[in-house]
Design a protein around this motif. Sequence first.
Motif, PDB file in Angstrom:
ATOM      1  N   ASP A 160       0.834  -1.208   0.000  1.00 30.15           N
ATOM      2  CA  ASP A 160       0.000   0.000   0.000  1.00 30.15           C
ATOM      3  C   ASP A 160       0.868   1.257   0.000  1.00 30.15           C
ATOM      4  O   ASP A 160       0.568   2.219  -0.715  1.00 30.15           O
ATOM      5  CB  ASP A 160      -0.909   0.037   1.237  1.00 30.15           C
ATOM      6  CG  ASP A 160      -1.886  -1.110   1.228  1.00 30.15           C
ATOM      7  OD1 ASP A 160      -3.003  -0.947   0.728  1.00 30.15           O
ATOM      8  OD2 ASP A 160      -1.512  -2.207   1.705  1.00 30.15           O
ATOM      9  N   ALA A 163       2.654   1.528  -3.523  1.00 30.66           N
ATOM     10  CA  ALA A 163       1.729   1.872  -4.611  1.00 30.66           C
ATOM     11  C   ALA A 163       1.255   3.311  -4.457  1.00 30.66           C
ATOM     12  O   ALA A 163       1.119   4.038  -5.449  1.00 30.66           O
ATOM     13  CB  ALA A 163       0.544   0.902  -4.620  1.00 30.66           C
ATOM     14  N   TYR A 167       1.843   6.206  -7.129  1.00 23.67           N
ATOM     15  CA  TYR A 167       0.675   6.895  -7.672  1.00 23.67           C
ATOM     16  C   TYR A 167       0.879   8.409  -7.606  1.00 23.67           C
ATOM     17  O   TYR A 167       0.684   9.132  -8.590  1.00 23.67           O
ATOM     18  CB  TYR A 167      -0.540   6.462  -6.851  1.00 23.67           C
ATOM     19  CG  TYR A 167      -1.883   6.830  -7.410  1.00 23.67           C
ATOM     20  CD1 TYR A 167      -2.197   6.657  -8.752  1.00 23.67           C
ATOM     21  CD2 TYR A 167      -2.869   7.334  -6.558  1.00 23.67           C
ATOM     22  CE1 TYR A 167      -3.445   6.988  -9.232  1.00 23.67           C
ATOM     23  CE2 TYR A 167      -4.125   7.653  -7.032  1.00 23.67           C
ATOM     24  CZ  TYR A 167      -4.402   7.484  -8.374  1.00 23.67           C
ATOM     25  OH  TYR A 167      -5.636   7.809  -8.836  1.00 23.67           O
ATOM     26  N   THR A 202       0.035  -6.407   1.809  1.00 21.95           N
ATOM     27  CA  THR A 202      -0.690  -5.146   2.056  1.00 21.95           C
ATOM     28  C   THR A 202      -0.720  -4.848   3.550  1.00 21.95           C
ATOM     29  O   THR A 202      -0.413  -5.715   4.374  1.00 21.95           O
ATOM     30  CB  THR A 202      -2.150  -5.241   1.585  1.00 21.95           C
ATOM     31  OG1 THR A 202      -2.800  -6.240   2.375  1.00 21.95           O
ATOM     32  CG2 THR A 202      -2.250  -5.602   0.116  1.00 21.95           C
ATOM     33  N   LYS A 234      -3.834   6.442  -1.004  1.00 23.69           N
ATOM     34  CA  LYS A 234      -4.172   5.087  -0.542  1.00 23.69           C
ATOM     35  C   LYS A 234      -5.665   4.834  -0.678  1.00 23.69           C
ATOM     36  O   LYS A 234      -6.098   3.777  -1.137  1.00 23.69           O
ATOM     37  CB  LYS A 234      -3.767   4.901   0.924  1.00 23.69           C
ATOM     38  CG  LYS A 234      -2.305   4.570   1.093  1.00 23.69           C
ATOM     39  CD  LYS A 234      -1.968   4.199   2.519  1.00 23.69           C
ATOM     40  CE  LYS A 234      -0.476   3.918   2.617  1.00 23.69           C
ATOM     41  NZ  LYS A 234      -0.004   3.708   3.965  1.00 23.69           N
ATOM     42  N   LEU A 237      -6.596   4.258  -4.313  1.00 16.28           N
ATOM     43  CA  LEU A 237      -6.172   2.926  -4.778  1.00 16.28           C
ATOM     44  C   LEU A 237      -7.024   1.830  -4.148  1.00 16.28           C
ATOM     45  O   LEU A 237      -7.355   0.837  -4.809  1.00 16.28           O
ATOM     46  CB  LEU A 237      -4.693   2.696  -4.450  1.00 16.28           C
ATOM     47  CG  LEU A 237      -3.704   3.491  -5.315  1.00 16.28           C
ATOM     48  CD1 LEU A 237      -2.299   3.438  -4.719  1.00 16.28           C
ATOM     49  CD2 LEU A 237      -3.677   2.946  -6.746  1.00 16.28           C
ATOM     50  N   ASN A 238      -7.402   2.029  -2.875  1.00 19.09           N
ATOM     51  CA  ASN A 238      -8.236   1.016  -2.215  1.00 19.09           C
ATOM     52  C   ASN A 238      -9.596   0.898  -2.889  1.00 19.09           C
ATOM     53  O   ASN A 238     -10.159  -0.195  -2.989  1.00 19.09           O
ATOM     54  CB  ASN A 238      -8.414   1.337  -0.727  1.00 19.09           C
ATOM     55  CG  ASN A 238      -7.172   0.958   0.061  1.00 19.09           C
ATOM     56  OD1 ASN A 238      -6.355   0.157  -0.419  1.00 19.09           O
ATOM     57  ND2 ASN A 238      -7.013   1.537   1.235  1.00 19.09           N
ATOM     58  N   GLU A 241      -9.053  -1.045  -5.982  1.00 21.79           N
ATOM     59  CA  GLU A 241      -8.774  -2.433  -5.610  1.00 21.79           C
ATOM     60  C   GLU A 241     -10.075  -3.160  -5.242  1.00 21.79           C
ATOM     61  O   GLU A 241     -10.260  -4.331  -5.554  1.00 21.79           O
ATOM     62  CB  GLU A 241      -7.795  -2.444  -4.426  1.00 21.79           C
ATOM     63  CG  GLU A 241      -7.387  -3.814  -3.913  1.00 21.79           C
ATOM     64  CD  GLU A 241      -6.406  -4.542  -4.824  1.00 21.79           C
ATOM     65  OE1 GLU A 241      -5.795  -3.906  -5.696  1.00 21.79           O
ATOM     66  OE2 GLU A 241      -6.273  -5.776  -4.659  1.00 21.79           O
ATOM     67  N   LYS A 248      -3.856  -2.912  -7.500  1.00 16.41           N
ATOM     68  CA  LYS A 248      -2.739  -2.272  -6.805  1.00 16.41           C
ATOM     69  C   LYS A 248      -1.415  -2.985  -7.097  1.00 16.41           C
ATOM     70  O   LYS A 248      -0.422  -2.352  -7.435  1.00 16.41           O
ATOM     71  CB  LYS A 248      -3.034  -2.341  -5.302  1.00 16.41           C
ATOM     72  CG  LYS A 248      -2.496  -1.214  -4.507  1.00 16.41           C
ATOM     73  CD  LYS A 248      -2.781  -1.425  -3.026  1.00 16.41           C
ATOM     74  CE  LYS A 248      -4.224  -1.162  -2.644  1.00 16.41           C
ATOM     75  NZ  LYS A 248      -4.514  -1.505  -1.236  1.00 16.41           N
ATOM     76  N   SER A 249      -1.435  -4.304  -7.007  1.00 16.82           N
ATOM     77  CA  SER A 249      -0.166  -4.994  -7.227  1.00 16.82           C
ATOM     78  C   SER A 249       0.209  -4.981  -8.711  1.00 16.82           C
ATOM     79  O   SER A 249       1.383  -4.895  -9.049  1.00 16.82           O
ATOM     80  CB  SER A 249      -0.159  -6.404  -6.635  1.00 16.82           C
ATOM     81  OG  SER A 249      -0.999  -7.229  -7.348  1.00 16.82           O
ATOM     82  N   TYR A 252       1.896  -1.570  -9.223  1.00 15.71           N
ATOM     83  CA  TYR A 252       3.249  -1.459  -8.659  1.00 15.71           C
ATOM     84  C   TYR A 252       4.241  -2.412  -9.348  1.00 15.71           C
ATOM     85  O   TYR A 252       5.312  -1.995  -9.795  1.00 15.71           O
ATOM     86  CB  TYR A 252       3.197  -1.709  -7.146  1.00 15.71           C
ATOM     87  CG  TYR A 252       4.562  -1.654  -6.504  1.00 15.71           C
ATOM     88  CD1 TYR A 252       5.309  -0.477  -6.509  1.00 15.71           C
ATOM     89  CD2 TYR A 252       5.130  -2.788  -5.935  1.00 15.71           C
ATOM     90  CE1 TYR A 252       6.577  -0.427  -5.942  1.00 15.71           C
ATOM     91  CE2 TYR A 252       6.391  -2.748  -5.362  1.00 15.71           C
ATOM     92  CZ  TYR A 252       7.106  -1.569  -5.375  1.00 15.71           C
ATOM     93  OH  TYR A 252       8.356  -1.522  -4.826  1.00 15.71           O
TER      94      TYR A 252
END
Length: 312
Positions: A160, A163, A167, A202, A234, A237-238, A241, A248-249, A252
């Motif tokens: 997290d 990423a 971002y 994470t 975060k 991105l969450n 996700e 997310k992965s 990254y």
Amino acid sequence: MKCRVCRGPAVIDIRRHNANFCPEHFERYCRQQVERAISDFEMLSLDDRALVAVSGGKDSLAVWELLVELGYRADGLYVGLGIGDYSDASASHARAFAEHRSLELIEIDLRRVHGYDIPTAAAVTRRVPCSACGLSKRHLFDEATIDGGYDVLVTGHNLDDEAAVLYGNVLRWQTEYLGRQLPVLAAGSGFPRKIKPLVRLTERETAAYCVIRGIDYLVEECPMAGGNKHLAYKEALNEMERRSPGTKSDFYFGFLRRAAGRFASDDPERSDLGRCLSCGAPAAAELCAFCRLTDRVAGAEPVPVELLRTSR
Ligand code: AMP
Ligand code: FES
Ligand code: ZN
Ligand code: ZN
């Protein structure tokens, strides 16, 4: 919900891997993810002496525990930042963890050793606290690693964190940072090797790992990190996700595989640096940024964190 491995009752679901695990197999999953990060990025060997920067939070205690579990030699480093009750609590969590496991913990208190703390530095420099905080931590981590004869410095940055930073850097095309956004930075020009073995886990997973292992970590976040932009990244991105597990992965690790190398020449730290006249650390000017900060803020009237918070 059943464990993917043993079909027993599962306690956690990991949507990006389409898997559920019982406590025992979740621990094994965490160890495997760390081992895989270590081997994919050639982070560490069993002969290396590692120094783990520990804040008393879930990530740094989890990475220390995982490295020791995997058979690596790892001592801890705690830096007292002087952020009121928060720092007192983080020190106790780091100490209790080390004592329970008979592990070595090096402690450096910013005020005692360098004559200032983060709230005072933030007030004097009139910048966000994270600026003096990040600069001080980086300097003290590097110095302790080199002076202690360690081969590598370990931090608890997780997927997290990485990423979110990526971002933010991509949104602003900060290419000079993109070149350094790697899970391993090689030693060189007076800097130690730096590694982030939790990049495949994470923060939800590192927290769950701590709970399952009975690691008593500090839940509270730094009281001065309120305006931190990374929290917004975060959250964004969450949300992505949640709608599409694995985003997310992919973001990254796709960057690491396909793009990171293109920015390597934009990394200013790769250019040859001189040495700080005061402390000998790598420096772009006569004095390194840490010694310039110390000159400016050491000896200033201490500003308690409470005062700083209300005045913001
Ligand atoms: P942060 O900069 O708070 O996101 O923390 C990133 C990493 O730095 C953590 O995972 C720890 O490894 C390390 N760290 C943060 N604060 C401290 C501290 N006070 N002392 C030692 N290590 C720390
Ligand atoms: Fe650095 Fe909060 S931990 S400002
Ligand atoms: Zn199981
Ligand atoms: Zn210096």
